[in-house]
Write a protein that holds these residues in place. Structure first.
Motif, PDB file in Angstrom:
ATOM      1  N   PRO A 174      -7.210  15.036   0.608  1.00 53.80           N
ATOM      2  CA  PRO A 174      -5.983  14.576  -0.623  1.00 53.80           C
ATOM      3  C   PRO A 174      -6.170  13.117  -1.130  1.00 53.80           C
ATOM      4  O   PRO A 174      -6.495  12.072  -0.454  1.00 53.80           O
ATOM      5  N   SER A 175      -5.980  12.848  -2.335  1.00 55.34           N
ATOM      6  CA  SER A 175      -6.630  11.879  -3.034  1.00 55.34           C
ATOM      7  C   SER A 175      -5.683  10.595  -2.667  1.00 55.34           C
ATOM      8  O   SER A 175      -6.313   9.567  -2.774  1.00 55.34           O
ATOM      9  N   ASP A 176      -4.381  10.923  -2.098  1.00 47.16           N
ATOM     10  CA  ASP A 176      -3.868   9.638  -1.784  1.00 47.16           C
ATOM     11  C   ASP A 176      -4.099   9.147  -0.408  1.00 47.16           C
ATOM     12  O   ASP A 176      -3.608   8.301   0.090  1.00 47.16           O
ATOM     13  N   ARG A 177      -5.052   9.708   0.363  1.00 49.53           N
ATOM     14  CA  ARG A 177      -5.503   9.545   1.601  1.00 49.53           C
ATOM     15  C   ARG A 177      -6.506   8.435   1.687  1.00 49.53           C
ATOM     16  O   ARG A 177      -6.944   7.890   2.754  1.00 49.53           O
ATOM     17  N   LEU A 178      -7.421   8.467   0.589  1.00 47.10           N
ATOM     18  CA  LEU A 178      -8.271   7.294   0.371  1.00 47.10           C
ATOM     19  C   LEU A 178      -8.222   6.595  -1.095  1.00 47.10           C
ATOM     20  O   LEU A 178      -8.378   7.178  -2.095  1.00 47.10           O
ATOM     21  N   CYS A 179      -7.932   5.304  -0.965  1.00 47.00           N
ATOM     22  CA  CYS A 179      -7.547   4.732  -2.315  1.00 47.00           C
ATOM     23  C   CYS A 179      -8.340   3.419  -2.194  1.00 47.00           C
ATOM     24  O   CYS A 179      -8.410   2.588  -1.167  1.00 47.00           O
ATOM     25  N   HIS A 180      -8.589   2.877  -3.462  1.00 51.36           N
ATOM     26  CA  HIS A 180      -9.236   1.497  -3.644  1.00 51.36           C
ATOM     27  C   HIS A 180      -8.008   0.767  -3.699  1.00 51.36           C
ATOM     28  O   HIS A 180      -7.053   1.261  -4.307  1.00 51.36           O
ATOM     29  N   LEU A 182      -6.766  -1.113  -6.006  1.00 54.72           N
ATOM     30  CA  LEU A 182      -6.202  -0.996  -7.410  1.00 54.72           C
ATOM     31  C   LEU A 182      -5.232  -0.189  -7.638  1.00 54.72           C
ATOM     32  O   LEU A 182      -4.512  -0.035  -8.413  1.00 54.72           O
ATOM     33  N   ALA A 183      -5.510   0.867  -6.675  1.00 57.85           N
ATOM     34  CA  ALA A 183      -4.726   1.976  -7.049  1.00 57.85           C
ATOM     35  C   ALA A 183      -3.448   2.179  -5.863  1.00 57.85           C
ATOM     36  O   ALA A 183      -2.637   3.104  -5.930  1.00 57.85           O
ATOM     37  N   ILE A 184      -3.264   0.886  -5.155  1.00 58.33           N
ATOM     38  CA  ILE A 184      -2.185   1.032  -4.251  1.00 58.33           C
ATOM     39  C   ILE A 184      -1.018   0.254  -4.610  1.00 58.33           C
ATOM     40  O   ILE A 184      -1.046  -0.915  -5.002  1.00 58.33           O
ATOM     41  N   ASP A 185       0.078   0.823  -4.770  1.00 60.55           N
ATOM     42  CA  ASP A 185       1.464   0.134  -4.738  1.00 60.55           C
ATOM     43  C   ASP A 185       2.330   0.017  -3.470  1.00 60.55           C
ATOM     44  O   ASP A 185       2.962   1.413  -3.127  1.00 60.55           O
ATOM     45  N   LEU A 186       2.330  -1.051  -2.786  1.00 62.39           N
ATOM     46  CA  LEU A 186       3.061  -0.810  -1.456  1.00 62.39           C
ATOM     47  C   LEU A 186       4.449  -0.429  -1.780  1.00 62.39           C
ATOM     48  O   LEU A 186       4.972   0.202  -0.885  1.00 62.39           O
ATOM     49  N   ARG A 187       5.046  -0.631  -3.115  1.00 62.93           N
ATOM     50  CA  ARG A 187       6.526  -0.336  -3.367  1.00 62.93           C
ATOM     51  C   ARG A 187       6.886   0.973  -3.234  1.00 62.93           C
ATOM     52  O   ARG A 187       8.052   1.354  -3.122  1.00 62.93           O
ATOM     53  N   GLN A 188       5.791   1.852  -3.630  1.00 65.97           N
ATOM     54  CA  GLN A 188       6.132   3.171  -3.747  1.00 65.97           C
ATOM     55  C   GLN A 188       5.678   3.959  -2.478  1.00 65.97           C
ATOM     56  O   GLN A 188       5.631   5.347  -2.537  1.00 65.97           O
ATOM     57  N   MET A 189       5.353   3.417  -1.527  1.00 63.30           N
ATOM     58  CA  MET A 189       4.770   4.216  -0.305  1.00 63.30           C
ATOM     59  C   MET A 189       5.743   4.330   0.988  1.00 63.30           C
ATOM     60  O   MET A 189       6.315   3.390   1.305  1.00 63.30           O
ATOM     61  N   ALA A 190       5.696   5.603   1.433  1.00 65.77           N
ATOM     62  CA  ALA A 190       6.466   5.584   2.681  1.00 65.77           C
ATOM     63  C   ALA A 190       5.355   5.688   3.876  1.00 65.77           C
ATOM     64  O   ALA A 190       4.698   6.641   4.101  1.00 65.77           O
ATOM     65  N   GLY A 215       6.130  -1.958   6.314  1.00 65.94           N
ATOM     66  CA  GLY A 215       6.487  -0.825   6.063  1.00 65.94           C
ATOM     67  C   GLY A 215       6.521   0.321   7.288  1.00 65.94           C
ATOM     68  O   GLY A 215       6.750   1.411   6.991  1.00 65.94           O
ATOM     69  N   GLY A 216       5.935  -0.412   8.406  1.00 63.42           N
ATOM     70  CA  GLY A 216       6.222   0.327   9.549  1.00 63.42           C
ATOM     71  C   GLY A 216       4.869   1.200   9.975  1.00 63.42           C
ATOM     72  O   GLY A 216       4.894   2.005  10.994  1.00 63.42           O
ATOM     73  N   ALA A 217       3.760   0.833   9.328  1.00 64.03           N
ATOM     74  CA  ALA A 217       2.640   1.560   9.650  1.00 64.03           C
ATOM     75  C   ALA A 217       1.774   0.770  10.770  1.00 64.03           C
ATOM     76  O   ALA A 217       2.366  -0.445  11.314  1.00 64.03           O
ATOM     77  N   THR A 218       0.866   1.315  11.430  1.00 61.77           N
ATOM     78  CA  THR A 218       0.025   0.483  12.435  1.00 61.77           C
ATOM     79  C   THR A 218      -1.489   0.583  11.674  1.00 61.77           C
ATOM     80  O   THR A 218      -1.865   1.469  11.046  1.00 61.77           O
ATOM     81  N   VAL A 219      -1.801  -0.831  11.830  1.00 61.74           N
ATOM     82  CA  VAL A 219      -2.774  -1.196  10.851  1.00 61.74           C
ATOM     83  C   VAL A 219      -4.102  -1.647  11.651  1.00 61.74           C
ATOM     84  O   VAL A 219      -3.971  -2.171  12.539  1.00 61.74           O
ATOM     85  N   THR A 220      -5.216  -1.056  11.054  1.00 62.57           N
ATOM     86  CA  THR A 220      -6.477  -1.657  11.467  1.00 62.57           C
ATOM     87  C   THR A 220      -7.412  -2.164  10.355  1.00 62.57           C
ATOM     88  O   THR A 220      -7.380  -1.745   9.216  1.00 62.57           O
ATOM     89  N   LEU A 221      -7.744  -3.446  10.237  1.00 64.30           N
ATOM     90  CA  LEU A 221      -8.419  -4.211   9.392  1.00 64.30           C
ATOM     91  C   LEU A 221     -10.012  -4.190   9.777  1.00 64.30           C
ATOM     92  O   LEU A 221     -10.224  -4.759  10.960  1.00 64.30           O
ATOM     93  N   MET A 222     -10.726  -3.861   8.874  1.00 64.89           N
ATOM     94  CA  MET A 222     -12.297  -3.623   9.158  1.00 64.89           C
ATOM     95  C   MET A 222     -12.920  -4.555   8.339  1.00 64.89           C
ATOM     96  O   MET A 222     -13.073  -4.356   7.253  1.00 64.89           O
ATOM     97  N   VAL A 223     -13.684  -5.580   8.839  1.00 71.46           N
ATOM     98  CA  VAL A 223     -14.245  -6.485   8.127  1.00 71.46           C
ATOM     99  C   VAL A 223     -15.902  -6.479   8.423  1.00 71.46           C
ATOM    100  O   VAL A 223     -16.069  -6.575   9.421  1.00 71.46           O
ATOM    101  N   LYS A 224     -16.773  -6.777   7.431  1.00 72.60           N
ATOM    102  CA  LYS A 224     -18.012  -6.499   7.912  1.00 72.60           C
ATOM    103  C   LYS A 224     -18.670  -7.749   8.272  1.00 72.60           C
ATOM    104  O   LYS A 224     -19.715  -7.740   8.937  1.00 72.60           O
ATOM    105  N   ARG A 225     -17.986  -9.000   8.015  1.00 76.00           N
ATOM    106  CA  ARG A 225     -18.580 -10.249   8.666  1.00 76.00           C
ATOM    107  C   ARG A 225     -17.088 -10.658   9.654  1.00 76.00           C
ATOM    108  O   ARG A 225     -16.434  -9.902   9.872  1.00 76.00           O
ATOM    109  N   GLN A 226     -17.162 -12.078  10.052  1.00 75.68           N
ATOM    110  CA  GLN A 226     -16.019 -12.334  10.473  1.00 75.68           C
ATOM    111  C   GLN A 226     -14.795 -12.745   9.394  1.00 75.68           C
ATOM    112  O   GLN A 226     -15.361 -13.008   8.404  1.00 75.68           O
ATOM    113  N   LEU A 227     -13.726 -12.753   9.728  1.00 74.37           N
ATOM    114  CA  LEU A 227     -12.913 -13.257   8.612  1.00 74.37           C
ATOM    115  C   LEU A 227     -13.120 -14.595   8.266  1.00 74.37           C
ATOM    116  O   LEU A 227     -13.405 -15.588   9.183  1.00 74.37           O
ATOM    117  N   GLN A 228     -12.991 -14.738   7.109  1.00 71.73           N
ATOM    118  CA  GLN A 228     -13.397 -16.278   6.359  1.00 71.73           C
ATOM    119  C   GLN A 228     -12.162 -16.833   5.905  1.00 71.73           C
ATOM    120  O   GLN A 228     -11.258 -15.963   5.282  1.00 71.73           O
TER     121      GLN A 228
END
Ligand SMILES: Cc1cc2nc3c(=O)[nH]c(=O)nc-3n(C[C@H](O)[C@H](O)[C@H](O)COP(=O)(O)OP(=O)(O)OC[C@H]3O[C@@H](n4cnc5c(N)ncnc54)[C@H](O)[C@@H]3O)c2cc1C
Ligand SMILES: NC(=O)c1ccc[n+]([C@@H]2O[C@H](COP(=O)([O-])OP(=O)(O)OC[C@H]3O[C@@H](n4cnc5c(N)ncnc54)[C@H](OP(=O)(O)O)[C@@H]3O)[C@@H](O)[C@H]2O)c1
Length: 409
Positions: A174-180, A182-190, A215-228
């Motif tokens: 489903p297209s809303d399950r993988l977004c760049h 630029l296409a994300i609007d946190l205000r519109q998401m459950a 918004g109540g999600a569980t989040v994983t942040l994946m970074v290809k280097r260390q966080l700068q």
């Protein structure tokens, strides 16, 4: 052909895009030459100023700017600080970073003060054809055409840059399950209860992670280097002679491109955002995977199955790729005719412009990230807009065009 052209509406200067860069140019131009009033038209599909800027800040729920209060579209560097005199709580530490609403109110006031409310025409510029000494023919929304003696391209940020593995996903999803981003609007998401994987180590990733957690999600942040961790995209030495002197003295354009990459050094987050993310990570609501990259993703039975380059496997409900944008003049259709008529060296997608940010051979100017080989690493930022104006301005005020254009004055 000549008859058709002569019947078209004629504009002295067409500005493509109505973002902060275009607004900065217009206020600086009017400050120097009031007689330019009425002689330029700004085109933007939204029909108004700063729509993309406001949309991005709203969609990512960004509380304040990353840049200090001296950087804004008005020619007086202290104008925003004065505007904020009664709103000191909207200037954030450590360097008086303007709050999002404060900045937008200030820009609105600036637009009104310079009487620019009706200068943006609602249109997407779909073609820019150079016609030699006659200037340019602009196609609007694929239909109407206008003639412009000069054109300034101020179209902003480039195209979404997507990791290779995204193109290689074999399973339909489903297209809303993988977004760049630029296409994300946190205000519109459950998002409550969703597992969100965010890719990228830039400030956009940081804001999206905070927004998704809120918004109540569980989040994983994946970074290809260390966080700068960096206050600004590039060291403030790039705003003045400290670094720009050496940059300007560098005659090798490829080397200049390398200096720009080194100065920005990929994506980075502000210390405040990193501190917040580390805290969420300690509290167990956020996973931070550093030096980690996705190699394969598949949508299977309503969830993503991810394989990483370290062999780890992982499942989630949504993937957000906050992997930035790519600037490439060769990939931007609006430059196709210019490139053909006036071929110039292109270094890693960036055109080699003259010192006035003019495309060699014609009266087309470029602001923003595409002008970085001249302006330096902050070209795309608000500070870069002012620096671009300082370069474009003298070329606009001098009669640098052939006499055949005199009827336009
Ligand atoms: C989320 C975010 C936050 C940022 N925060 C900061 C910050 O705090 N400080 C800072 O210095 N920099 C910041 N930046 C970087 C930069 O300042 C902004 O990207 C800024 O918006 C760039 O201004 P711009 O005018 O070049 O582009 P934009 O704001 O993108 O405006 C370009 C305009 O051109 C229009 N356009 C595009 N194509 C066409 C066309 N074919 N015809 C007509 N119009 C067209 C678009 O509709 C848009 O309105 C941020 C960037 C992002 C993405
Ligand atoms: N005012 C604000 O609060 C605010 C908010 C958001 C953004 N901004 C500004 O907006 C601009 C853009 O920021 P951004 O975060 O969208 O983009 P960015 O700064 O370009 O960061 C993109 C990130 O994606 C990573 N990346 C790129 N390709 C990847 C791939 N294939 N796989 C994995 N990771 C990949 C990059 O890694 P590397 O680091 O290794 O290159 C980088 O960490 C910046 O100037 C930023 O300061 C400002």
């Amino acid at each position: 052909m000549v008859t058709t052209v002569s019947r078209l509406r004629e504009i002295q200067m067409a500005i493509v895009g109505a973002g902060p860069h275009a607004l900065t140019l217009v206020t600086h131009m009017l400050q120097k030459r009031q007689e330019m009033r009425g002689k330029f038209v700004v085109f933007d599909p939204s029909g108004g100023w700063l729509s993309q800027w406001s949309a991005a800040f709203g969609a990512q729920e960004i509380p304040h700017l990353r840049s200090p209060a001296v950087h804004h579209p008005d020619p007086d560097p202290y104008a925003l600080r004065r505007f904020a005199e009664n709103r000191p709580q909207e200037l954030f530490p450590p360097y008086d970073l303007p709050g999002t609403k404060l900045f937008e109110d200030f820009c609105r006031e600036t637009i009104a003060r310079w009487q620019l409310e009706n200068t943006v025409e609602q249109a997407k510029v779909t073609r820019v054809e150079p016609l030699g000494k006659r200037g340019f023919r602009l196609e609007l929304d694929g239909e109407r055409r206008v003639m412009a003696r000069r054109v300034v391209m101020a179209m902003g940020g480039g195209r979404p840059s997507l990791p290779d593995w995204v193109e290689k996903i074999q399973t339909p999803y489903p297209s809303d399950r993988l977004c760049h981003s630029l296409a994300i609007d946190l205000r519109q998401m459950a998002l409550r209860g969703d597992r969100v994987l965010i890719i990228g180590g830039g400030l956009t990733s940081g804001h999206l992670a905070i927004g998704a957690l809120e918004g109540g999600a569980t989040v994983t942040l994946m970074v290809k280097r260390q966080l700068q961790e960096k206050l600004f995209d590039a060291d403030p030495g790039w705003l003045g002679p400290k670094y720009l002197k050496g940059f300007a003295a560098e005659a090798d354009w490829q080397r200049r491109w390398e200096l720009i990459q080194q100065a920005r050094n990929g994506g980075s987050m502000t210390p405040a955002v990193v501190t917040r993310l580390r805290r969420e990570s300690r509290n167990g609501r956020l996973g931070i995977y550093e030096e980690c990259q996705v190699v394969e993703a598949a949508w299977n039975q309503g969830e993503w199955q991810i394989i990483c380059n370290n062999g780890a496997e992982y499942t989630c409900d949504r993937i957000w790729v906050a992997t930035g944008t790519k600037l490439d003049v060769m990939a931007e259709p609006l430059f196709a005719d210019i490139l053909e008529a006036y071929p110039i060296p292109i270094i890693q997608g960036l055109p080699v412009l003259d010192e006035h940010l003019r495309w060699p051979g014609c009266e087309l100017f470029i602001m923003g990230g595409l002008a970085a080989l001249q302006v330096g690493p902050v070209a795309r930022n608000l500070s870069g807009a002012r620096m671009a104006c300082d370069r474009i301005q003298p070329a606009l005020t001098k009669a640098t065009v052939p006499k055949s254009f005199s009827r336009w004055h």
